[in-house]
Write a protein that holds these residues in place. Structure first.
Motif, PDB file in Angstrom:
ATOM      1  N   ALA B   5       1.072  -1.205   0.128  1.00 12.91           N
ATOM      2  CA  ALA B   5      -0.022  -0.315  -0.034  1.00 12.91           C
ATOM      3  C   ALA B   5       0.824   0.731  -0.218  1.00 12.91           C
ATOM      4  O   ALA B   5       2.049   1.478   0.862  1.00 12.91           O
ATOM      5  CB  ALA B   5      -1.007  -0.554   1.375  1.00 12.91           C
ATOM      6  N   ILE B   6       0.749   2.007  -0.829  1.00 15.01           N
ATOM      7  CA  ILE B   6       1.276   3.321  -0.973  1.00 15.01           C
ATOM      8  C   ILE B   6       0.063   4.229  -0.404  1.00 15.01           C
ATOM      9  O   ILE B   6      -0.750   5.091  -1.384  1.00 15.01           O
ATOM     10  CB  ILE B   6       1.648   3.589  -2.017  1.00 15.01           C
ATOM     11  N   GLU B   7       0.358   5.111   0.439  1.00 13.52           N
ATOM     12  CA  GLU B   7      -0.357   7.233   0.167  1.00 13.52           C
ATOM     13  C   GLU B   7       0.648   7.827  -0.495  1.00 13.52           C
ATOM     14  O   GLU B   7       1.088   8.104   0.390  1.00 13.52           O
ATOM     15  CB  GLU B   7      -0.853   6.636   2.000  1.00 13.52           C
ATOM     16  N   ALA B   8       0.123   7.887  -1.734  1.00 17.28           N
ATOM     17  CA  ALA B   8       1.699   8.951  -2.115  1.00 17.28           C
ATOM     18  C   ALA B   8       0.662  10.400  -1.731  1.00 17.28           C
ATOM     19  O   ALA B   8      -0.386  11.581  -2.530  1.00 17.28           O
ATOM     20  CB  ALA B   8       1.516   8.855  -3.652  1.00 17.28           C
ATOM     21  N   GLY B   9       1.207  11.053  -1.120  1.00 19.38           N
ATOM     22  CA  GLY B   9       1.021  12.449  -0.015  1.00 19.38           C
ATOM     23  C   GLY B   9       1.876  13.861  -1.309  1.00 19.38           C
ATOM     24  O   GLY B   9       3.148  13.827  -1.664  1.00 19.38           O
ATOM     25  N   GLY B  10       1.494  14.991  -1.140  1.00 16.34           N
ATOM     26  CA  GLY B  10       2.178  16.166  -1.162  1.00 16.34           C
ATOM     27  C   GLY B  10       3.535  16.197  -0.706  1.00 16.34           C
ATOM     28  O   GLY B  10       4.676  16.567  -1.030  1.00 16.34           O
ATOM     29  N   THR B  11       3.547  15.605   0.455  1.00 15.46           N
ATOM     30  CA  THR B  11       4.417  16.360   0.783  1.00 15.46           C
ATOM     31  C   THR B  11       5.358  14.684   1.766  1.00 15.46           C
ATOM     32  O   THR B  11       6.692  14.668   2.500  1.00 15.46           O
ATOM     33  CB  THR B  11       4.173  17.031   2.112  1.00 15.46           C
ATOM     34  N   LYS B  12       4.259  13.258   1.801  1.00 11.58           N
ATOM     35  CA  LYS B  12       5.156  12.226   2.434  1.00 11.58           C
ATOM     36  C   LYS B  12       4.706  11.121   1.705  1.00 11.58           C
ATOM     37  O   LYS B  12       3.421  11.699   1.101  1.00 11.58           O
ATOM     38  CB  LYS B  12       5.455  11.957   3.392  1.00 11.58           C
ATOM     39  N   PHE B  13       5.346   9.908   1.343  1.00 11.43           N
ATOM     40  CA  PHE B  13       4.724   8.888   1.087  1.00 11.43           C
ATOM     41  C   PHE B  13       4.859   8.520   2.610  1.00 11.43           C
ATOM     42  O   PHE B  13       6.195   7.602   2.820  1.00 11.43           O
ATOM     43  CB  PHE B  13       6.077   8.024   0.064  1.00 11.43           C
ATOM     44  N   VAL B  14       3.883   7.365   2.593  1.00 12.15           N
ATOM     45  CA  VAL B  14       3.797   5.871   3.336  1.00 12.15           C
ATOM     46  C   VAL B  14       3.495   5.232   2.883  1.00 12.15           C
ATOM     47  O   VAL B  14       3.292   4.897   1.749  1.00 12.15           O
ATOM     48  CB  VAL B  14       2.609   6.944   4.133  1.00 12.15           C
ATOM     49  N   LEU B 125     -18.432  11.367   3.716  1.00 11.93           N
ATOM     50  CA  LEU B 125     -17.845  12.426   3.134  1.00 11.93           C
ATOM     51  C   LEU B 125     -16.579  12.369   3.885  1.00 11.93           C
ATOM     52  O   LEU B 125     -16.377  12.922   4.895  1.00 11.93           O
ATOM     53  CB  LEU B 125     -18.324  13.064   2.754  1.00 11.93           C
ATOM     54  N   TYR B 126     -15.661  12.605   2.972  1.00 14.55           N
ATOM     55  CA  TYR B 126     -13.967  12.626   3.766  1.00 14.55           C
ATOM     56  C   TYR B 126     -13.277  14.144   3.346  1.00 14.55           C
ATOM     57  O   TYR B 126     -13.523  13.931   2.437  1.00 14.55           O
ATOM     58  CB  TYR B 126     -12.928  11.978   3.414  1.00 14.55           C
ATOM     59  N   ILE B 127     -13.052  14.229   4.258  1.00 13.64           N
ATOM     60  CA  ILE B 127     -12.339  16.231   3.632  1.00 13.64           C
ATOM     61  C   ILE B 127     -10.733  16.166   4.437  1.00 13.64           C
ATOM     62  O   ILE B 127     -10.981  16.196   5.645  1.00 13.64           O
ATOM     63  CB  ILE B 127     -13.150  17.735   4.176  1.00 13.64           C
ATOM     64  N   THR B 128      -9.767  16.774   3.827  1.00 13.41           N
ATOM     65  CA  THR B 128      -8.794  17.215   4.885  1.00 13.41           C
ATOM     66  C   THR B 128      -8.165  18.653   4.178  1.00 13.41           C
ATOM     67  O   THR B 128      -8.277  18.827   3.652  1.00 13.41           O
ATOM     68  CB  THR B 128      -7.848  16.543   4.135  1.00 13.41           C
ATOM     69  N   VAL B 129      -8.534  19.532   5.730  1.00 15.92           N
ATOM     70  CA  VAL B 129      -8.128  20.444   5.131  1.00 15.92           C
ATOM     71  C   VAL B 129      -6.884  21.077   5.924  1.00 15.92           C
ATOM     72  O   VAL B 129      -6.453  20.727   7.159  1.00 15.92           O
ATOM     73  CB  VAL B 129      -9.389  21.246   5.916  1.00 15.92           C
ATOM     74  N   GLY B 130      -6.067  21.247   4.649  1.00 22.50           N
ATOM     75  CA  GLY B 130      -3.974  20.932   5.071  1.00 22.50           C
ATOM     76  C   GLY B 130      -3.901  22.050   4.078  1.00 22.50           C
ATOM     77  O   GLY B 130      -4.296  22.908   4.336  1.00 22.50           O
ATOM     78  N   THR B 131      -2.435  21.205   3.809  1.00 20.15           N
ATOM     79  CA  THR B 131      -2.062  22.554   3.192  1.00 20.15           C
ATOM     80  C   THR B 131      -2.869  22.885   1.910  1.00 20.15           C
ATOM     81  O   THR B 131      -2.688  23.868   1.304  1.00 20.15           O
ATOM     82  CB  THR B 131      -0.646  21.480   1.890  1.00 20.15           C
ATOM     83  N   GLY B 132      -3.481  21.825   1.992  1.00 19.04           N
ATOM     84  CA  GLY B 132      -4.730  22.372   0.556  1.00 19.04           C
ATOM     85  C   GLY B 132      -5.841  21.918   1.087  1.00 19.04           C
ATOM     86  O   GLY B 132      -5.970  21.506   2.137  1.00 19.04           O
ATOM     87  N   ILE B 133      -7.390  22.245   0.196  1.00 13.96           N
ATOM     88  CA  ILE B 133      -8.637  21.407   0.260  1.00 13.96           C
ATOM     89  C   ILE B 133      -9.053  20.057  -0.751  1.00 13.96           C
ATOM     90  O   ILE B 133      -9.260  20.528  -1.445  1.00 13.96           O
ATOM     91  CB  ILE B 133      -9.144  22.465   0.936  1.00 13.96           C
ATOM     92  N   GLY B 134      -9.578  18.802  -0.241  1.00 11.35           N
ATOM     93  CA  GLY B 134      -9.690  18.231  -0.656  1.00 11.35           C
ATOM     94  C   GLY B 134     -10.126  16.863  -0.042  1.00 11.35           C
ATOM     95  O   GLY B 134     -11.072  16.903   0.895  1.00 11.35           O
ATOM     96  N   VAL B 227     -16.206  13.160   7.852  1.00 10.33           N
ATOM     97  CA  VAL B 227     -15.582  12.753   8.279  1.00 10.33           C
ATOM     98  C   VAL B 227     -14.342  14.026   8.422  1.00 10.33           C
ATOM     99  O   VAL B 227     -13.886  14.357   6.797  1.00 10.33           O
ATOM    100  CB  VAL B 227     -14.009  11.835   8.277  1.00 10.33           C
ATOM    101  N   LEU B 228     -13.523  15.003   8.779  1.00 11.19           N
ATOM    102  CA  LEU B 228     -13.048  15.804   8.621  1.00 11.19           C
ATOM    103  C   LEU B 228     -11.581  16.064   9.163  1.00 11.19           C
ATOM    104  O   LEU B 228     -11.811  16.107  10.144  1.00 11.19           O
ATOM    105  CB  LEU B 228     -13.066  17.665   9.456  1.00 11.19           C
ATOM    106  N   GLY B 229     -10.491  16.031   8.766  1.00 11.48           N
ATOM    107  CA  GLY B 229      -8.997  15.701   8.754  1.00 11.48           C
ATOM    108  C   GLY B 229      -8.238  16.642   8.521  1.00 11.48           C
ATOM    109  O   GLY B 229      -8.893  17.502   8.066  1.00 11.48           O
ATOM    110  N   GLY B 230      -7.311  16.524   8.598  1.00  6.88           N
ATOM    111  CA  GLY B 230      -6.489  17.344   8.108  1.00  6.88           C
ATOM    112  C   GLY B 230      -5.509  18.239   8.971  1.00  6.88           C
ATOM    113  O   GLY B 230      -5.655  18.084  10.224  1.00  6.88           O
ATOM    114  N   GLY B 231      -4.339  18.980   8.541  1.00  5.59           N
ATOM    115  CA  GLY B 231      -3.653  19.740  10.241  1.00  5.59           C
ATOM    116  C   GLY B 231      -4.689  20.496  10.149  1.00  5.59           C
ATOM    117  O   GLY B 231      -4.549  20.755  10.884  1.00  5.59           O
TER     118      GLY B 231
END
Lengths: 288, 288
Positions: B5-14, B125-134, B227-231
């Motif tokens: 499994a890979i979570e490929a994000g804008g700042t890190k890859f898990v 619905l999963y929303i992330t609010v961090g460097t961007g919003i997606g 669900v609201l996630g992100g930094g």
């Protein structure tokens, strides 16, 4: 096997008998009056037709949660005679057949996907712009319902800089429906839409609002086809204006050949079933 | 059978190895650099792990149309080193395993539905609010993709009357992401969010924008859980403010016990998987 279908709208009920191939064999349209007047006419129409199941595409808001004790019951609809009316349960009891229910706009989206202008794709957003603004969404074999059902007309959009009209929506004032449905158009300009043909600023402003809403729907739903129906959309001059605004507003952010001047007329389209999407979609609800 | 499994994000890859039960057995986090640096590290991690399939939750925009010749290829992402990079095809070739791809936010929505805070409902619905919003959307077993994939952060919302900030989005200026993602917050107020704790107007305005977006998503998607996630959402004081604004803005239009002061804290929630939603969702993509 004969199947029944009802498109229950705010101004009229369309009643039909159809078959497993999706063909409409008989049809009757009656006005939407008080349930005490309308329901006996519905029962009378179907009672000797020999239908085995009934598909119902209904105006809303309506409870579509099958686990709810009020499944199939109308909710706080502006049609006050119908508030809390248990439409699904009444039909099931009086006609003694299973009733499958969805919103009028969801079944229209499904009908366009199965028989109309979206048969080549896996998702279809159907929007109606008329007395109100509503929408349904078909996605890979299912329609979209959840906590409730979509109420696409009630999103807030940014106001046009030249628009001083306060909006007609009793709940939200200047939401999309409050600014861009038929009644808003008539109250803002003092005439009905068909008397305003040729007045460019009317249709520019209308297109501005509808295109703004479509960009939101594209960002949220990413539909593979958008079908625009309803009375206001009979003003065909709106289509090129809306398409142009959508491209401008997206500003290249969503990559697709459909979102270019060359192909957008294949993406934002008129209904393929003209006025039959609702009743054909209601029939589809009970086809195997 | 072992799965990658890979979570490929804008700042890190898990990067992770897991099994058919959804358990993560091993995990490594590496920074997102130029593909020439990042991809060899990914290949090196997986090459002796014996995985049979790989699930990839990727940042976007990315081509998810399986009929497209550029399936799995990144598009016009702000991470310029990755524009047009054929991430899916490269991983499939270098690791010699089938790769299943979805967006990072869609897999997070799916992970919350399968393992997290939305296991009791059919849509999330999963929303992330961090460097961007997606955002990503899970609906009855599938995630939502279509013409492209959702880009929830780029909807236009109405501006707060006290907000003079012009917005950060290179494509749209003051869209939701341009007004309410972490960088907008920092540029508007001159400090990072964690240095602004206790400054009420900061969080009131942030909640105003996010709640407006949520009302739009409720009208369009009718999710059964949000669900609201992100930094930015680590600022827990935002949750009650957002919930209050959502109820006020809907103004009673959508009937649900969840949309009342009593129950909305069970409807708009923090992630159940905290920082593991992305990697668990990527794993779920390749579980049978």
């Amino acid at each position: 096997m004969l199947l029944g279908a009802i498109e229950a709208g705010g101004t009229k009920f369309v009643l039909a008998v159809g078959n497993q191939d999706g063909e409409i064999l008989d049809k009757l349209t009656i006005p939407t009056e008080h349930p005490d007047q309308t329901i006996p006419k519905v029962v009378n129409y179907f009672k000797d037709k020999g239908i085995k199941k009934l598909g119902l595409g209904a105006f809303g808001p309506i409870d579509l949660n099958q686990k709810s004790p009020t499944y199939g019951q109308l909710q706080k609809t502006p049609k006050t005679d119908w508030v809390d009316y248990p439409l699904g349960a009444v039909l099931q009891e009086k006609l003694s057949v299973p009733v499958v229910i969805d919103t009028d706009v969801n079944v229209a989206a499904m009908a366009e996907a199965k028989f109309g202008n979206a048969t080549d794709v896996d998702s279809c957003l159907y929007i109606t712009v008329g007395t109100g603004i509503g929408g349904g969404f078909y996605y890979r074999g299912q329609t979209l319902n959840g906590l409730s059902h979509p109420e696409l007309g009630h999103i807030k959009v940014r106001r046009h800089p030249d628009d001083r009209y306060q909006g007609t929506c009793p709940s939200h004032g200047d939401c999309l429906e409050g600014l861009a449905a038929g009644p808003a158009l008539e109250k803002r300009w003092g005439k009905k839409g068909d008397q305003l043909v040729g007045v460019d600023e009317v249709w520019e402003m209308e297109a501005f609002y509808l295109a703004q809403a479509l960009t939101i729907f594209i960002y949220v739903l990413s539909p593979e086809r958008i079908v625009l129906g309803g009375g206001v959309m009979k003003q065909k001059q709106l289509f090129p204006l809306i398409r142009k605004y959508v491209i401008d507003m997206l500003n290249g952010y969503v990559s697709s050949p459909y979102l270019t001047a060359d192909q957008i007329d294949q993406y934002i389209v008129a209904p393929g079933l003209t006025d039959e999407a609702g009743i054909k979609g209601a029939l589809y609800l009970v086809m195997d």
